[in-house]
Design a protein around this motif. Structure first.
Motif, PDB file in Angstrom:
ATOM      1  N   LYS A 155      21.631  12.728  -2.910  1.00 30.84           N
ATOM      2  CA  LYS A 155      20.831  11.353  -3.656  1.00 30.84           C
ATOM      3  C   LYS A 155      19.253  12.101  -3.594  1.00 30.84           C
ATOM      4  O   LYS A 155      19.046  12.998  -3.074  1.00 30.84           O
ATOM      5  N   ALA A 198      24.308   3.185  -4.970  1.00 33.14           N
ATOM      6  CA  ALA A 198      24.417   3.707  -6.568  1.00 33.14           C
ATOM      7  C   ALA A 198      24.716   5.030  -7.097  1.00 33.14           C
ATOM      8  O   ALA A 198      24.875   5.388  -8.148  1.00 33.14           O
ATOM      9  N   TYR A 199      25.303   5.878  -5.979  1.00 35.39           N
ATOM     10  CA  TYR A 199      25.622   7.204  -6.076  1.00 35.39           C
ATOM     11  C   TYR A 199      27.061   7.505  -5.803  1.00 35.39           C
ATOM     12  O   TYR A 199      27.759   8.417  -5.984  1.00 35.39           O
ATOM     13  N   VAL A 221      24.857  11.662 -10.888  1.00 37.11           N
ATOM     14  CA  VAL A 221      23.894  10.582 -10.828  1.00 37.11           C
ATOM     15  C   VAL A 221      22.380  10.776 -10.577  1.00 37.11           C
ATOM     16  O   VAL A 221      21.703  10.604 -11.107  1.00 37.11           O
ATOM     17  N   THR A 222      22.493  11.743  -9.472  1.00 37.30           N
ATOM     18  CA  THR A 222      20.990  12.527  -8.985  1.00 37.30           C
ATOM     19  C   THR A 222      20.231  12.893 -10.167  1.00 37.30           C
ATOM     20  O   THR A 222      19.127  12.897 -10.540  1.00 37.30           O
ATOM     21  N   SER A 225      19.562  10.542 -13.135  1.00 41.10           N
ATOM     22  CA  SER A 225      18.401   9.638 -12.516  1.00 41.10           C
ATOM     23  C   SER A 225      16.875  10.570 -12.616  1.00 41.10           C
ATOM     24  O   SER A 225      15.812   9.876 -13.103  1.00 41.10           O
ATOM     25  N   PHE A 231      18.218   4.795 -12.826  1.00 41.33           N
ATOM     26  CA  PHE A 231      19.744   4.964 -12.348  1.00 41.33           C
ATOM     27  C   PHE A 231      21.055   4.527 -13.280  1.00 41.33           C
ATOM     28  O   PHE A 231      20.596   3.482 -14.088  1.00 41.33           O
TER      29      PHE A 231
END
Length: 284
Positions: A155, A198-199, A221-222, A225, A231
């Motif tokens: 993350k 969220a990840y 995802v990282t 974002s 996100f």
């Protein structure tokens, strides 16, 4: 924070570390915290991770030592080096190289939210800036996976930026926090819940999953974002309507190569993709 302050006051003398004055805000998680200081013998800046013994402090050190051994004579620049460790009372103390990461501990997220940070400054949303650093993070993750380790908590907060123009460290980003990491058994899927909401890859909500693929999803995802500034999901469990929309978008992409997950995700928030055409596929 009082228990962390007490643990810091009882820092084992054999570690040979002088901690900085206790800060108003301490980077922390559910099982511990991170403080900074100076290694007395070498003068090096260090990060001291304080972990309650009910957590996996000694295990994290074992993971890092395994990665260092796997690298042979050349320490991997994307992995923090262990300088010392000790256990006292209910706390495990892990001392790591902190000189290259101190300026990136909190500022990475600050830079994502406000492009005025002294780490990224106005470059934080530039695709070339993000691409260069995430290439380095990807190489770090590839190294870990080749060594048989899944991180399981990839993350933004666990990617540290190196201070600009650092005199002895040219690597632009490194991966930290191996508290949830797992030695991978290729013959057995993982089933332990791990990661930040969220990840987390959708399959973690179903039970068994491939931990290496879970890392890849979290890194995606990282990256999204970092380059988009928000996100894509609050969660990937079945209660989040965007998870269903995401699955449909993936199916559409398989049927139509011109479809774009990036445009789909941006559309959920009423936004248009502001990046170059070549960036769309990269963050899709």
């Amino acid at each position: 924070m009082g228990d962390v302050r007490a643990a810091a006051a009882n820092l084992p003398a054999e570690l040979g570390v002088t901690l900085d004055p206790f800060p108003d805000s301490v980077p922390s998680g559910s099982f511990g915290a991170v403080l900074f200081g100076t290694h007395n013998a070498s003068g090096r800046r260090v990060a001291v991770k304080l972990q309650r013994c009910v957590a996996r402090g000694p295990y994290e050190a074992e993971v890092i030592r395994h990665l260092m051994t796997s690298a042979g004579d050349v320490p991997p620049p994307m992995i923090p080096a262990i300088i010392g460790e000790a256990t006292a009372g209910n706390w495990h103390y892990l001392v790591m190289d902190g000189d290259t990461k101190e300026n990136g501990w909190k500022e990475w997220m600050d830079a994502i939210l406000d492009a005025g940070s002294n780490v990224g400054g106005p470059n934080v949303f530039r695709e070339d800036y993000v691409a260069e650093r995430f290439t380095q993070v990807l190489l770090g993750l590839l190294f870990m996976h080749a060594a048989g380790v899944a991180h399981l908590d990839v993350k933004l907060e666990n990617i540290m930026l190196v201070a600009p123009n650092h005199p002895s460290f040219s690597w632009g980003a490194c991966v930290i926090d191996f508290g949830l990491s797992k030695f991978v058994d290729p013959n057995r899927p993982a089933n332990r819940a791990a990661g930040s909401e969220a990840y987390v890859a959708p399959e973690l909500h179903r039970g068994e999953y491939d931990p290496l693929l879970a890392d890849v999803f979290a890194l995606g995802v990282t990256l999204f974002s970092a380059i988009a500034g928000f996100f894509p999901f609050e969660s990937t469990n079945l209660r989040d309507r965007r998870r269903t929309q995401f699955v449909r978008a993936v199916q559409a992409l398989q049927a139509d190569p011109q479809a774009s997950l990036t445009r789909t995700i941006f559309s959920w928030y009423g936004r248009t993709v502001p990046h170059e055409a070549t960036a769309g596929p990269l963050i899709a």
